[in-house]
Write a protein that holds these residues in place. Structure first.
Motif, PDB file in Angstrom:
ATOM      1  N   ILE A   1      18.216 -35.064  62.547  1.00  0.00           N
ATOM      2  CA  ILE A   1      17.905 -34.081  61.788  1.00  0.00           C
ATOM      3  C   ILE A   1      17.986 -32.837  62.478  1.00  0.00           C
ATOM      4  O   ILE A   1      18.574 -31.868  62.031  1.00  0.00           O
ATOM      5  CB  ILE A   1      16.360 -34.118  61.233  1.00  0.00           C
ATOM      6  CG1 ILE A   1      16.226 -35.644  60.333  1.00  0.00           C
ATOM      7  CG2 ILE A   1      16.016 -33.051  60.418  1.00  0.00           C
ATOM      8  CD1 ILE A   1      14.903 -35.609  59.986  1.00  0.00           C
TER       9      ILE A   1
ATOM     10  N   HIS B   1      10.965 -27.050  46.871  1.00  0.00           N
ATOM     11  CA  HIS B   1      10.674 -27.815  48.151  1.00  0.00           C
ATOM     12  C   HIS B   1       9.289 -28.361  48.067  1.00  0.00           C
ATOM     13  O   HIS B   1       9.052 -29.580  48.542  1.00  0.00           O
ATOM     14  CB  HIS B   1      10.721 -26.981  49.296  1.00  0.00           C
ATOM     15  CG  HIS B   1      10.967 -27.266  50.544  1.00  0.00           C
ATOM     16  ND1 HIS B   1      10.641 -26.740  51.879  1.00  0.00           N
ATOM     17  CD2 HIS B   1      11.450 -28.574  50.964  1.00  0.00           C
ATOM     18  CE1 HIS B   1      10.924 -27.725  52.816  1.00  0.00           C
ATOM     19  NE2 HIS B   1      11.365 -28.641  52.138  1.00  0.00           N
TER      20      HIS B   1
ATOM     21  N   ARG C   1       9.122 -30.996  44.560  1.00  0.00           N
ATOM     22  CA  ARG C   1      10.048 -32.133  44.768  1.00  0.00           C
ATOM     23  C   ARG C   1       8.949 -33.426  45.509  1.00  0.00           C
ATOM     24  O   ARG C   1       9.070 -34.422  45.052  1.00  0.00           O
ATOM     25  CB  ARG C   1      11.121 -32.036  45.679  1.00  0.00           C
ATOM     26  CG  ARG C   1      12.059 -33.234  45.744  1.00  0.00           C
ATOM     27  CD  ARG C   1      13.161 -33.015  46.704  1.00  0.00           C
ATOM     28  NE  ARG C   1      14.186 -32.014  46.154  1.00  0.00           N
ATOM     29  CZ  ARG C   1      14.199 -30.873  46.462  1.00  0.00           C
ATOM     30  NH1 ARG C   1      13.513 -30.496  47.442  1.00  0.00           N
ATOM     31  NH2 ARG C   1      15.106 -29.727  45.915  1.00  0.00           N
TER      32      ARG C   1
ATOM     33  N   THR D   1       7.352 -36.592  42.919  1.00  0.00           N
ATOM     34  CA  THR D   1       7.794 -38.003  43.305  1.00  0.00           C
ATOM     35  C   THR D   1       6.573 -38.849  43.704  1.00  0.00           C
ATOM     36  O   THR D   1       6.201 -39.699  43.263  1.00  0.00           O
ATOM     37  CB  THR D   1       8.859 -38.010  44.209  1.00  0.00           C
ATOM     38  OG1 THR D   1       8.348 -37.283  45.542  1.00  0.00           O
ATOM     39  CG2 THR D   1      10.097 -37.241  43.640  1.00  0.00           C
TER      40      THR D   1
ATOM     41  N   LEU E   1      11.737 -41.695  52.046  1.00  0.00           N
ATOM     42  CA  LEU E   1      12.735 -40.976  51.422  1.00  0.00           C
ATOM     43  C   LEU E   1      12.346 -39.475  51.450  1.00  0.00           C
ATOM     44  O   LEU E   1      12.879 -38.426  51.934  1.00  0.00           O
ATOM     45  CB  LEU E   1      13.451 -41.313  50.457  1.00  0.00           C
ATOM     46  CG  LEU E   1      14.548 -42.370  50.534  1.00  0.00           C
ATOM     47  CD1 LEU E   1      15.111 -43.084  49.340  1.00  0.00           C
ATOM     48  CD2 LEU E   1      15.648 -42.399  51.727  1.00  0.00           C
ATOM     49  N   GLN E   2      11.280 -39.186  51.017  1.00  0.00           N
ATOM     50  CA  GLN E   2      10.800 -37.951  50.495  1.00  0.00           C
ATOM     51  C   GLN E   2      10.426 -37.164  52.035  1.00  0.00           C
ATOM     52  O   GLN E   2      10.368 -35.855  52.146  1.00  0.00           O
ATOM     53  CB  GLN E   2       9.656 -37.863  49.504  1.00  0.00           C
ATOM     54  CG  GLN E   2       9.946 -38.034  48.146  1.00  0.00           C
ATOM     55  CD  GLN E   2      10.774 -37.192  47.730  1.00  0.00           C
ATOM     56  OE1 GLN E   2      10.824 -35.784  48.171  1.00  0.00           O
ATOM     57  NE2 GLN E   2      11.927 -37.529  47.227  1.00  0.00           N
TER      58      GLN E   2
ATOM     59  N   TYR F   1      11.972 -37.730  54.760  1.00  0.00           N
ATOM     60  CA  TYR F   1      13.003 -37.204  55.358  1.00  0.00           C
ATOM     61  C   TYR F   1      13.982 -36.000  54.762  1.00  0.00           C
ATOM     62  O   TYR F   1      14.315 -35.311  55.198  1.00  0.00           O
ATOM     63  CB  TYR F   1      14.021 -38.409  55.237  1.00  0.00           C
ATOM     64  CG  TYR F   1      15.367 -38.404  55.640  1.00  0.00           C
ATOM     65  CD1 TYR F   1      15.735 -38.264  57.206  1.00  0.00           C
ATOM     66  CD2 TYR F   1      16.427 -38.114  54.672  1.00  0.00           C
ATOM     67  CE1 TYR F   1      16.945 -38.013  57.576  1.00  0.00           C
ATOM     68  CE2 TYR F   1      17.761 -37.941  55.167  1.00  0.00           C
ATOM     69  CZ  TYR F   1      17.899 -37.687  56.376  1.00  0.00           C
ATOM     70  OH  TYR F   1      19.287 -37.339  57.083  1.00  0.00           O
ATOM     71  N   VAL F   2      13.644 -36.164  53.221  1.00  0.00           N
ATOM     72  CA  VAL F   2      14.411 -35.105  52.503  1.00  0.00           C
ATOM     73  C   VAL F   2      13.678 -33.765  52.736  1.00  0.00           C
ATOM     74  O   VAL F   2      14.310 -32.628  52.955  1.00  0.00           O
ATOM     75  CB  VAL F   2      14.265 -35.481  50.847  1.00  0.00           C
ATOM     76  CG1 VAL F   2      14.626 -34.114  50.243  1.00  0.00           C
ATOM     77  CG2 VAL F   2      15.328 -36.433  50.867  1.00  0.00           C
ATOM     78  N   PHE F   3      12.322 -33.756  52.714  1.00  0.00           N
ATOM     79  CA  PHE F   3      11.517 -32.439  53.036  1.00  0.00           C
ATOM     80  C   PHE F   3      11.644 -31.914  54.460  1.00  0.00           C
ATOM     81  O   PHE F   3      12.196 -30.776  54.645  1.00  0.00           O
ATOM     82  CB  PHE F   3      10.272 -32.804  52.931  1.00  0.00           C
ATOM     83  CG  PHE F   3       9.303 -31.581  53.020  1.00  0.00           C
ATOM     84  CD1 PHE F   3       8.696 -31.034  51.738  1.00  0.00           C
ATOM     85  CD2 PHE F   3       8.916 -30.958  54.066  1.00  0.00           C
ATOM     86  CE1 PHE F   3       8.142 -29.862  51.746  1.00  0.00           C
ATOM     87  CE2 PHE F   3       8.162 -29.745  54.000  1.00  0.00           C
ATOM     88  CZ  PHE F   3       7.572 -29.068  52.982  1.00  0.00           C
TER      89      PHE F   3
ATOM     90  N   LEU G   1      14.702 -32.649  56.238  1.00  0.00           N
ATOM     91  CA  LEU G   1      16.096 -32.366  56.171  1.00  0.00           C
ATOM     92  C   LEU G   1      16.304 -31.041  55.630  1.00  0.00           C
ATOM     93  O   LEU G   1      16.962 -30.094  56.160  1.00  0.00           O
ATOM     94  CB  LEU G   1      16.907 -33.558  55.562  1.00  0.00           C
ATOM     95  CG  LEU G   1      18.207 -33.099  55.525  1.00  0.00           C
ATOM     96  CD1 LEU G   1      18.976 -33.548  56.688  1.00  0.00           C
ATOM     97  CD2 LEU G   1      18.878 -34.068  54.466  1.00  0.00           C
ATOM     98  N   LEU G   2      15.582 -30.653  54.353  1.00  0.00           N
ATOM     99  CA  LEU G   2      15.789 -29.297  53.977  1.00  0.00           C
ATOM    100  C   LEU G   2      15.056 -28.230  54.675  1.00  0.00           C
ATOM    101  O   LEU G   2      15.802 -26.977  54.967  1.00  0.00           O
ATOM    102  CB  LEU G   2      14.912 -29.100  52.363  1.00  0.00           C
ATOM    103  CG  LEU G   2      15.582 -30.125  51.254  1.00  0.00           C
ATOM    104  CD1 LEU G   2      14.966 -30.092  50.119  1.00  0.00           C
ATOM    105  CD2 LEU G   2      17.214 -29.332  51.121  1.00  0.00           C
TER     106      LEU G   2
END
Length: 266
Positions: free
Chosen positions: A83, A187, A190, A194, A244-245, A247-249, A251-252
């Motif tokens: 990341i 941000h 999301r 979820t 995944l969430q 990771y996505v948070f 990553l963003l």
């Protein structure tokens, strides 16, 4: 009582789970405020558990790592390299690794609570926690940009390079809304949406199973097995989304910081 075993209504009809069933009352209420809730307790517990684990993993610091040290180093290396380094870049990423590291594992553990019996509550299903983390990231990437470019950072963010001047009255408002309003909202929402939706679906399936089993009709009781299979599949899907969430948070977050560091290249 958990959200997975809700009672039927007095007339025997099915009673679906609600947000009130998931968001339990305060453990120590005070005044008109909500008080000290289960969510707050789990958040504090996550800080203790994460700190304990990584301090224990780094305590000996052997050249040939043991199992715990190897696991801790692998988890740290994932955030640092996959990341931080890959997104922000090899020259600037190290100063932001502590933030990315803390965000990823804090969100991950607080999401995983929803899949752990007895806890059964992903704390990020409360929008306040997601808003706070998104606000922290929002302040961070804007601060990074202002520190590097000064007030010019605002212009670099809202005025794309190469856009003809006569289109700017349309583009600039869109960029302002997109970067400074929509970005932090999406941000946070999301992550919150979820976690809330996934947990509600699993809670609905669990309460449906309890309702079907309580019926006298054998056919309905047998149907509960099909619902159980579907609930197990949703449970596994929710566990995957929890990871995944996180990771996505994170990553963003790295993408926003990278964009602030290189705003003049846009």
């Amino acid at each position: 009582m958990t959200p997975f075993a809700l009672p039927a209504a007095d007339d025997g009809a099915f009673t679906p789970p609600t947000l009130e069933d998931m968001h339990l009352p305060a453990i120590f209420p005070w005044g008109a405020a909500e008080g000290f809730s289960k969510q707050m307790l789990l958040v504090l517990l996550s800080v203790v558990l994460i700190s304990w684990f990584f301090l224990a993993a780094a305590r000996k610091g052997q050249l040939v790592p043991g199992k715990l040290q190897f696991l801790g180093e692998s988890m740290y290396g994932f955030v640092r390299n996959s990341i931080g380094k890959d997104i922000i870049g090899g020259r600037d990423f190290m100063k932001f690794v502590p933030l990315l590291f803390a965000l990823f594992f804090f969100i991950l553990l607080n999401n995983i609570y929803g899949a752990v019996p007895f806890f059964q509550l992903p704390t990020m299903s409360h929008v306040g926690g997601a808003y706070f983390l998104a606000g922290l990231v929002y302040v961070t990437w804007i601060g990074v940009g202002l520190k590097k470019y000064g007030p010019r950072f605002i212009k670099l963010t809202v005025v794309p390079s190469g856009v003809p001047w006569f289109i700017l009255p349309i583009v600039v408002p869109i960029e302002i809304i997109s970067n400074f309003i929509v970005r932090p909202m999406t941000h946070s929402l999301r992550l919150f949406a979820t976690m809330l939706a996934g947990h509600l679906v699993v809670a609905l399936a669990g309460s449906g199973i309890a309702y079907l089993i309580s019926q006298e009709n054998i056919l309905l009781q047998g149907t509960s097995l099909l619902v159980l299979v579907g609930a197990a599949a949703m449970y596994m899907l929710e566990a995957l989304i929890m990871v995944l969430q996180a990771y996505v948070f994170t990553l963003l977050t790295a993408i926003y910081i990278q964009g602030a560091l290189h705003a003049d290249a846009h």
